[in-house]
Design a protein around this motif. Structure first.
Motif, PDB file in Angstrom:
ATOM      1  N   PHE A  99      15.760 -13.357  -2.456  1.00  0.00           N
ATOM      2  CA  PHE A  99      14.319 -13.387  -2.258  1.00  0.00           C
ATOM      3  C   PHE A  99      13.792 -11.984  -1.971  1.00  0.00           C
ATOM      4  N   ALA A 100      14.465 -11.260  -1.088  1.00  0.00           N
ATOM      5  CA  ALA A 100      14.040  -9.900  -0.744  1.00  0.00           C
ATOM      6  C   ALA A 100      14.126  -8.983  -1.961  1.00  0.00           C
TER       7      ALA A 100
ATOM      8  N   SER B 118       9.539  -5.892  -7.360  1.00  0.00           N
ATOM      9  CA  SER B 118       8.088  -5.812  -7.492  1.00  0.00           C
ATOM     10  C   SER B 118       7.584  -4.434  -7.084  1.00  0.00           C
ATOM     11  N   ALA B 119       8.128  -3.886  -6.012  1.00  0.00           N
ATOM     12  CA  ALA B 119       7.739  -2.545  -5.571  1.00  0.00           C
ATOM     13  C   ALA B 119       8.095  -1.502  -6.629  1.00  0.00           C
ATOM     14  N   LEU B 120       9.250  -1.632  -7.238  1.00  0.00           N
ATOM     15  CA  LEU B 120       9.647  -0.710  -8.308  1.00  0.00           C
ATOM     16  C   LEU B 120       8.716  -0.838  -9.512  1.00  0.00           C
ATOM     17  N   TRP B 121       8.303  -2.074  -9.814  1.00  0.00           N
ATOM     18  CA  TRP B 121       7.355  -2.299 -10.910  1.00  0.00           C
ATOM     19  C   TRP B 121       6.022  -1.618 -10.588  1.00  0.00           C
ATOM     20  N   ILE B 122       5.573  -1.749  -9.334  1.00  0.00           N
ATOM     21  CA  ILE B 122       4.323  -1.090  -8.920  1.00  0.00           C
ATOM     22  C   ILE B 122       4.462   0.419  -9.090  1.00  0.00           C
ATOM     23  N   ASP B 123       5.586   0.991  -8.659  1.00  0.00           N
ATOM     24  CA  ASP B 123       5.806   2.432  -8.827  1.00  0.00           C
ATOM     25  C   ASP B 123       5.697   2.840 -10.291  1.00  0.00           C
TER      26      ASP B 123
ATOM     27  N   HIS C 297       0.402 -16.319  -2.102  1.00  0.00           N
ATOM     28  CA  HIS C 297       1.803 -16.263  -1.695  1.00  0.00           C
ATOM     29  C   HIS C 297       2.393 -14.867  -1.887  1.00  0.00           C
ATOM     30  N   TYR C 298       2.021 -14.222  -2.973  1.00  0.00           N
ATOM     31  CA  TYR C 298       2.523 -12.876  -3.234  1.00  0.00           C
ATOM     32  C   TYR C 298       2.109 -11.925  -2.112  1.00  0.00           C
ATOM     33  N   LEU C 299       0.841 -11.950  -1.755  1.00  0.00           N
ATOM     34  CA  LEU C 299       0.345 -11.069  -0.694  1.00  0.00           C
ATOM     35  C   LEU C 299       1.085 -11.316   0.610  1.00  0.00           C
ATOM     36  N   ARG C 300       1.190 -12.551   0.994  1.00  0.00           N
ATOM     37  CA  ARG C 300       1.834 -12.909   2.256  1.00  0.00           C
ATOM     38  C   ARG C 300       3.307 -12.532   2.256  1.00  0.00           C
ATOM     39  N   LEU C 301       4.011 -12.851   1.177  1.00  0.00           N
ATOM     40  CA  LEU C 301       5.452 -12.611   1.130  1.00  0.00           C
ATOM     41  C   LEU C 301       5.799 -11.133   0.915  1.00  0.00           C
ATOM     42  N   PHE C 302       5.010 -10.438   0.115  1.00  0.00           N
ATOM     43  CA  PHE C 302       5.235  -9.005  -0.094  1.00  0.00           C
ATOM     44  C   PHE C 302       5.081  -8.276   1.231  1.00  0.00           C
TER      45      PHE C 302
ATOM     46  N   THR D  92       0.984  -4.228   2.698  1.00  0.00           N
ATOM     47  CA  THR D  92       0.400  -5.064   1.656  1.00  0.00           C
ATOM     48  C   THR D  92       0.672  -4.424   0.289  1.00  0.00           C
ATOM     49  N   PRO D  93       0.561  -5.202  -0.779  1.00  0.00           N
ATOM     50  CA  PRO D  93       0.739  -4.616  -2.109  1.00  0.00           C
ATOM     51  C   PRO D  93      -0.236  -3.457  -2.369  1.00  0.00           C
ATOM     52  N   HIS D  94      -1.469  -3.585  -1.887  1.00  0.00           N
ATOM     53  CA  HIS D  94      -2.448  -2.509  -2.079  1.00  0.00           C
ATOM     54  C   HIS D  94      -2.026  -1.243  -1.330  1.00  0.00           C
TER      55      HIS D  94
END
Length: 124
Positions: free
Chosen positions: A5-6, A12-17, A39-44, A51-53
């Motif tokens: 899960f982690a 996802s963080a690598l994709w954002i980069d 769910h994405y916001l909460r779990l990220f 936060t993702p932002h």
């Protein structure tokens, strides 16, 4: 939290980069992870501590710092290339994070590099 899960949020963080210069919003980031925005916001945030932002802005700032240190592009071009919509927002955000304006950061980094190169030359 399971290891698998982690790793989903590390990916996802690598994709954002990799896509930080693109127009990214919460819905697009969530879609890439196969989760609802809620769910994405909460779990990220629960997994990575930001936060993702916040992660996206920090990714853009890291990329900007590399460009400012290594290239002669204008500060406006750097701001736009890394995904900031306007120069004033970039300058304000960069100054808050780095403690110096983009121009001041560039001068400091290049000055330190020049001092280092001079020291290496003197040691030869």
């Amino acid at each position: 939290m399971s290891r698998c899960f982690a790793s989903r949020f590390v990916e996802s963080a690598l994709w954002i980069d990799a896509h930080a210069g693109d127009q990214l919003d919460l819905d697009r980031m969530a879609r890439e992870s196969g989760l609802s925005a809620f769910h994405y916001l909460r779990l990220f945030a629960g997994t990575l501590g930001v936060t993702p932002h916040q992660y996206l802005v920090r990714s853009r700032l890291r990329h900007a710092a590399r460009l400012l240190a290594g290239e002669d592009r204008s500060i406006t071009d750097v701001a736009l290339d890394v995904g900031f919509g306007d120069l004033s927002n970039f300058v304000r955000t960069f100054r808050r994070a780095a403690g110096a304006s983009p121009r001041g950061f560039r001068r400091a980094v290049r000055g330190e590099r020049k001092i280092f190169q001079e020291r290496l030359g003197a040691a030869s």
